[in-house]
Design a protein around this motif. Structure first.
Motif, PDB file in Angstrom:
ATOM      1  N   ARG A 241      12.185  51.651  -5.933  1.00  0.00           N
ATOM      2  CA  ARG A 241      10.758  51.386  -5.743  1.00  0.00           C
ATOM      3  C   ARG A 241       9.961  52.096  -6.826  1.00  0.00           C
ATOM      4  O   ARG A 241      10.086  53.309  -7.009  1.00  0.00           O
ATOM      5  N   ILE A 242       9.122  51.329  -7.527  1.00  0.00           N
ATOM      6  CA  ILE A 242       8.402  51.898  -8.665  1.00  0.00           C
ATOM      7  C   ILE A 242       6.890  51.919  -8.458  1.00  0.00           C
ATOM      8  O   ILE A 242       6.178  52.564  -9.238  1.00  0.00           O
ATOM      9  N   LEU A 243       6.391  51.237  -7.409  1.00  0.00           N
ATOM     10  CA  LEU A 243       4.943  51.234  -7.179  1.00  0.00           C
ATOM     11  C   LEU A 243       4.664  50.950  -5.714  1.00  0.00           C
ATOM     12  O   LEU A 243       5.282  50.066  -5.113  1.00  0.00           O
ATOM     13  N   HIS A 244       3.716  51.696  -5.154  1.00  0.00           N
ATOM     14  CA  HIS A 244       3.235  51.458  -3.792  1.00  0.00           C
ATOM     15  C   HIS A 244       1.777  51.894  -3.765  1.00  0.00           C
ATOM     16  O   HIS A 244       1.472  53.080  -3.878  1.00  0.00           O
ATOM     17  N   HIS A 245       0.865  50.914  -3.638  1.00  0.00           N
ATOM     18  CA  HIS A 245      -0.551  51.246  -3.780  1.00  0.00           C
ATOM     19  C   HIS A 245      -1.405  50.214  -3.051  1.00  0.00           C
ATOM     20  O   HIS A 245      -1.018  49.047  -2.925  1.00  0.00           O
TER      21      HIS A 245
ATOM     22  N   TYR B   9      -4.383  51.221 -11.964  1.00  0.00           N
ATOM     23  CA  TYR B   9      -3.555  52.221 -11.286  1.00  0.00           C
ATOM     24  C   TYR B   9      -2.324  52.499 -12.142  1.00  0.00           C
ATOM     25  O   TYR B   9      -1.644  51.578 -12.607  1.00  0.00           O
ATOM     26  N   THR B  10      -2.020  53.787 -12.343  1.00  0.00           N
ATOM     27  CA  THR B  10      -0.892  54.188 -13.182  1.00  0.00           C
ATOM     28  C   THR B  10      -0.041  55.204 -12.441  1.00  0.00           C
ATOM     29  O   THR B  10      -0.566  56.112 -11.787  1.00  0.00           O
ATOM     30  N   THR B  11       1.279  55.050 -12.547  1.00  0.00           N
ATOM     31  CA  THR B  11       2.216  55.961 -11.899  1.00  0.00           C
ATOM     32  C   THR B  11       3.409  56.177 -12.824  1.00  0.00           C
ATOM     33  O   THR B  11       3.748  55.284 -13.615  1.00  0.00           O
ATOM     34  N   PRO B  12       4.072  57.340 -12.773  1.00  0.00           N
ATOM     35  CA  PRO B  12       5.217  57.591 -13.667  1.00  0.00           C
ATOM     36  C   PRO B  12       6.413  56.704 -13.316  1.00  0.00           C
ATOM     37  O   PRO B  12       6.638  56.366 -12.153  1.00  0.00           O
ATOM     38  N   TYR B  13       7.175  56.360 -14.349  1.00  0.00           N
ATOM     39  CA  TYR B  13       8.415  55.601 -14.165  1.00  0.00           C
ATOM     40  C   TYR B  13       9.585  56.409 -14.714  1.00  0.00           C
ATOM     41  O   TYR B  13       9.484  57.042 -15.770  1.00  0.00           O
ATOM     42  N   ALA B  14      10.714  56.356 -13.990  1.00  0.00           N
ATOM     43  CA  ALA B  14      11.978  56.925 -14.457  1.00  0.00           C
ATOM     44  C   ALA B  14      13.091  55.958 -14.085  1.00  0.00           C
ATOM     45  O   ALA B  14      12.993  55.246 -13.078  1.00  0.00           O
ATOM     46  N   PRO B  15      14.170  55.885 -14.865  1.00  0.00           N
ATOM     47  CA  PRO B  15      15.269  54.958 -14.554  1.00  0.00           C
ATOM     48  C   PRO B  15      15.936  55.330 -13.230  1.00  0.00           C
ATOM     49  O   PRO B  15      15.846  56.473 -12.771  1.00  0.00           O
ATOM     50  N   PRO B  16      16.630  54.378 -12.605  1.00  0.00           N
ATOM     51  CA  PRO B  16      17.332  54.683 -11.351  1.00  0.00           C
ATOM     52  C   PRO B  16      18.494  55.635 -11.607  1.00  0.00           C
ATOM     53  O   PRO B  16      19.133  55.588 -12.662  1.00  0.00           O
ATOM     54  N   THR B  17      18.764  56.499 -10.646  1.00  0.00           N
ATOM     55  CA  THR B  17      19.865  57.459 -10.788  1.00  0.00           C
ATOM     56  C   THR B  17      21.121  57.008 -10.055  1.00  0.00           C
ATOM     57  O   THR B  17      22.221  57.466 -10.361  1.00  0.00           O
ATOM     58  N   ARG B  18      20.963  56.082  -9.085  1.00  0.00           N
ATOM     59  CA  ARG B  18      22.105  55.688  -8.254  1.00  0.00           C
ATOM     60  C   ARG B  18      22.927  54.558  -8.862  1.00  0.00           C
ATOM     61  O   ARG B  18      24.040  54.297  -8.405  1.00  0.00           O
TER      62      ARG B  18
ATOM     63  N   VAL C 116      18.477  42.482 -13.740  1.00  0.00           N
ATOM     64  CA  VAL C 116      17.426  43.267 -13.104  1.00  0.00           C
ATOM     65  C   VAL C 116      16.365  42.298 -12.592  1.00  0.00           C
ATOM     66  O   VAL C 116      15.934  41.399 -13.322  1.00  0.00           O
ATOM     67  N   VAL C 117      15.954  42.481 -11.341  1.00  0.00           N
ATOM     68  CA  VAL C 117      14.960  41.606 -10.719  1.00  0.00           C
ATOM     69  C   VAL C 117      13.787  42.450 -10.246  1.00  0.00           C
ATOM     70  O   VAL C 117      13.977  43.508  -9.633  1.00  0.00           O
ATOM     71  N   LEU C 118      12.577  41.995 -10.539  1.00  0.00           N
ATOM     72  CA  LEU C 118      11.370  42.640 -10.038  1.00  0.00           C
ATOM     73  C   LEU C 118      10.966  41.964  -8.737  1.00  0.00           C
ATOM     74  O   LEU C 118      10.806  40.741  -8.685  1.00  0.00           O
ATOM     75  N   ASP C 119      10.809  42.755  -7.681  1.00  0.00           N
ATOM     76  CA  ASP C 119      10.378  42.253  -6.375  1.00  0.00           C
ATOM     77  C   ASP C 119       8.963  42.761  -6.109  1.00  0.00           C
ATOM     78  O   ASP C 119       8.729  43.969  -6.012  1.00  0.00           O
TER      79      ASP C 119
ATOM     80  N   PHE D 123     -16.817  41.372   2.081  1.00  0.00           N
ATOM     81  CA  PHE D 123     -15.472  41.143   1.564  1.00  0.00           C
ATOM     82  C   PHE D 123     -14.608  42.342   1.939  1.00  0.00           C
ATOM     83  O   PHE D 123     -14.720  43.420   1.354  1.00  0.00           O
ATOM     84  N   THR D 124     -13.757  42.135   2.930  1.00  0.00           N
ATOM     85  CA  THR D 124     -13.050  43.246   3.574  1.00  0.00           C
ATOM     86  C   THR D 124     -11.579  43.335   3.199  1.00  0.00           C
ATOM     87  O   THR D 124     -10.907  44.291   3.580  1.00  0.00           O
ATOM     88  N   GLY D 125     -11.062  42.357   2.484  1.00  0.00           N
ATOM     89  CA  GLY D 125      -9.631  42.310   2.209  1.00  0.00           C
ATOM     90  C   GLY D 125      -9.179  43.357   1.209  1.00  0.00           C
ATOM     91  O   GLY D 125      -9.702  43.441   0.092  1.00  0.00           O
ATOM     92  N   ILE D 126      -8.205  44.171   1.602  1.00  0.00           N
ATOM     93  CA  ILE D 126      -7.577  45.162   0.731  1.00  0.00           C
ATOM     94  C   ILE D 126      -6.150  44.696   0.453  1.00  0.00           C
ATOM     95  O   ILE D 126      -5.401  44.366   1.380  1.00  0.00           O
ATOM     96  N   TYR D 127      -5.764  44.660  -0.809  1.00  0.00           N
ATOM     97  CA  TYR D 127      -4.424  44.210  -1.179  1.00  0.00           C
ATOM     98  C   TYR D 127      -3.474  45.409  -1.242  1.00  0.00           C
ATOM     99  O   TYR D 127      -3.665  46.316  -2.051  1.00  0.00           O
ATOM    100  N   HIS D 128      -2.466  45.395  -0.360  1.00  0.00           N
ATOM    101  CA  HIS D 128      -1.452  46.448  -0.309  1.00  0.00           C
ATOM    102  C   HIS D 128      -0.210  45.937  -1.042  1.00  0.00           C
ATOM    103  O   HIS D 128       0.375  44.918  -0.654  1.00  0.00           O
ATOM    104  N   VAL D 129       0.195  46.640  -2.080  1.00  0.00           N
ATOM    105  CA  VAL D 129       1.233  46.141  -2.989  1.00  0.00           C
ATOM    106  C   VAL D 129       2.383  47.134  -3.080  1.00  0.00           C
ATOM    107  O   VAL D 129       2.162  48.348  -3.205  1.00  0.00           O
ATOM    108  N   THR D 130       3.602  46.605  -3.023  1.00  0.00           N
ATOM    109  CA  THR D 130       4.812  47.387  -3.269  1.00  0.00           C
ATOM    110  C   THR D 130       5.657  46.649  -4.297  1.00  0.00           C
ATOM    111  O   THR D 130       5.893  45.442  -4.163  1.00  0.00           O
TER     112      THR D 130
END
Length: 591
Positions: free
Chosen positions: A57-61, A72-81, A89-92, A162-169
């Motif tokens: 998981r690389i983003l949750h906002h 919105y900006t967050t740090p990225y690091a490669p997977p360790t597992r 590689v697939v982006l979900d 306008f009340t809609g908030i977009y929750h993204v993962t």
């Protein structure tokens, strides 16, 4: 059904004439209904994806009132597992929202390199959710790097109305194994030509045969280096093009051991140009005294330059966002490309002789006849010769005339007809001398474009018909003249929109619309063949006040098919008034 206020900041303001409402528009849909999943028909369906080696998981906002704010900006690091190498590689992308809200444009970048251009669906009071999966294997060299910034831009407005908030993962799915993820209908035999697809790689390091959904067969390895051609990131990494005269650019220095270069172009159109394919010429607007800036005719071409010289261009596919034309059409099945906007590849390998000099070169992006506004940026994919510090290159042939454009118009008052015909043919050849020998690349491509717009009944009945055909051939040979690889691509993007508008004395109006659009593509590389046929038809009506839908009925059908040497997949879906009435899919080939 409730009546809703309209947030005019994102809309165009027109005089109340028949023309205003026969033009395609953006609307908010009525609230109501149960929580529902929205989707875009594509291949492969998520239910047929194999289990990944690991998820990361690389983003949750949550994107609430983000208008005029930095991305919105967050740090990225490669997977360790599950360390590299990865076969795939697939982006979900998962999003959910409830309340009232317009559709929004969004993008995700890693170190300024765009991974996904997407748009949101318009929510309901009970809430909606959706998933987008995109193969991002070609960005693998970027996923290996630590200490990068992952950035997402989604400008949203939240207030009393306008009340809609977009929750993204956002999650990356990494695969270490090679696989075929669908029933195999013929024994898979690697194509002999494809085994030598990349002479540099086969000489410098071992090559893997990767079987990927979306293109069965041997695929080339991802680029060694990806350089963004983008803005500074303070307002997202996309450039904002607001007029034809303004092109956006960035200086780039190419490593001197580059032997192949492909520019990946991302494009979306908004504001006065969201429905560019339906825009009348300025002469029509002026003669009728119309209070609209949606003009400049119905032709757009996005072009790329190096040091001011055009090196490639694309006529973009006319993506319709979920609030466009009639929002009732796009629930719960959105329009083609709305959740995963297409990108466009421009092979720049023949131009390496102009830029492998160790100096900075200016890469630019512009829009022919573009008006406010377009969001554009690009990723430059580079393959490096690891056994050499300098690759020598030189262009041989460069035949690239300007696009031939013919326009015809005839109108009287609000009624009239307008034609635009455009075509272009180019051929570019260049060679590079690498550690594996001489490689010559020839890129031949062309397109034809036809657009017809007709206004009738004092502008209240409007018909738009558009046809686009493109072809591309890439031929790579070695120093002996023997073929290394050949690629042929053919694309068609037909579009038809018919809108009939009736106004009432209480200020409301009824819009009856019929929309048909499709994507037809065929790829041939050696003995590998892939074809996609994606057709969507919608019809219905809506009663509107301002830009809010009060009531209506709509139906949409979609027929999707994907075929290659190994896989056959088809899906036929029908929706009526927001409910799926038919959904059949199969992996059986039609004989």
């Amino acid at each position: 059904m409730a009546t809703f206020l309209c947030f005019l900041c994102f809309l165009l303001i027109f005089t109340f004439t028949p023309l205003s409402h026969s033009q395609p528009e953006r609307f908010t849909r009525p609230l109501g209904g149960a929580r529902q999943e929205y989707f875009e028909v594509s291949y492969p369906p998520p239910s047929h994806e194999p289990t990944p080696s690991c998820t990361h998981r690389i983003l949750h906002h949550s994107f609430a009132h983000t208008i005029d704010s930095p991305p919105y900006t967050t740090p990225y690091a490669p997977p360790t597992r599950c360390p590299a190498p990865w076969s795939r590689v697939v982006l979900d992308f998962h999003a959910r929202c409830k309340g009232e809200q317009y559709d929004r444009i969004a993008a995700i970048w890693l170190a300024g390199v765009e991974l996904l251009r997407t748009s949101t669906a318009e929510p309901t009071a009970a809430g909606i959710f959706w998933n987008v999966r995109k193969d991002v294997t070609k960005y693998s060299s970027l996923f290996l790097k630590p200490d990068l910034d992952l950035t997402m831009m989604l400008e949203n407005i939240v207030n009393r109305d306008f009340t809609g908030i977009y929750h993204v993962t956002v999650t990356l799915l990494f695969y270490n194994q090679y696989y075929v993820n669908a029933p195999v209908r013929v024994p898979f035999v690697p194509c002999p030509e494809a085994l030598n697809l990349n002479p540099i790689e086969s000489k410098s390091r071992s090559r893997s045969l990767i079987q990927e959904p979306g293109f069965s067969g041997v695929t080339e390895s991802p680029a060694d280096l990806i350089i963004p051609i983008s803005d500074d990131g303070r307002r997202g990494f996309w450039f904002k093009v607001e007029e034809e005269k303004r092109s956006c650019s960035r200086k780039i220095r190419i490593p001197r051991n580059t032997y192949r270069a492909v520019l990946e172009l991302y494009v979306s159109f908004h504001g006065n140009d969201e429905f560019w394919y339906s825009n009348p010429p300025n002469s029509y607007i002026t003669a009728n005294g119309l209070d609209t800036e949606r003009g400049n005719g119905a032709y757009r071409e996005v072009y790329v330059t190096i040091d001011g010289r055009i090196v490639g261009s694309e006529v973009p596919f006319p993506v319709i966002f979920s609030g466009g034309i009639n929002p009732l059409f796009w629930e719960p099945m959105v329009a083609i490309g709305a959740f995963n906007l297409p990108s466009y590849d421009i092979d720049l390998t023949p131009f390496l002789g102009k830029i492998l000099d160790g100096k900075d070169h200016v890469f630019g992006i512009g829009v022919v006849k573009g008006i406010s506004y377009w969001l554009v940026n690009a990723n430059l994919h580079l393959w490096l010769d690891h056994d050499s510090t300098v690759v020598h290159a030189n262009p041989v042939v460069h035949y690239s005339p300007e696009t031939s454009i013919e326009r015809q118009e005839e109108f009287r008052g609000l009624d009239g007809a307008f034609d635009v015909d455009a075509e272009k043919e180019t051929q570019i050849t260049g060679w590079v001398i690498t550690s594996a020998g001489n490689i010559t690349t020839t890129v031949s491509q062309g397109f034809s474009f036809k657009n017809f717009i007709k206004f009738q009944r004092k502008g209240s009945l409007k018909t738009v018909k558009q046809k686009f055909k493109a072809k591309k051939k890439v031929k790579v040979i070695d120093g002996r003249g023997e073929s290394i690889t050949r690629l042929k691509v053919r694309r068609r993007y037909p579009l038809r929109v018919v809108t009939n508008t009736q106004q009432f004395q209480d200020g409301t109006y009824r819009v009856v619309t019929d929309v048909s659009h499709s994507v037809k593509e065929k790829y041939v590389s050696g003995c590998f063949v892939k074809s996609i046929n994606n057709v969507q038809n919608s019809k219905g009506w809506m009663e509107v006040k301002g830009h809010s839908v009060l009531s209506g009925q709509a139906s949409t059908t979609q027929n999707y098919s994907y075929v290659d040497r190994v896989i056959c997949y088809s899906r036929n879906v029908a929706a009526a008034n927001g409910i799926i009435v038919t959904d059949n899919s199969t992996f059986v080939c039609e004989l």
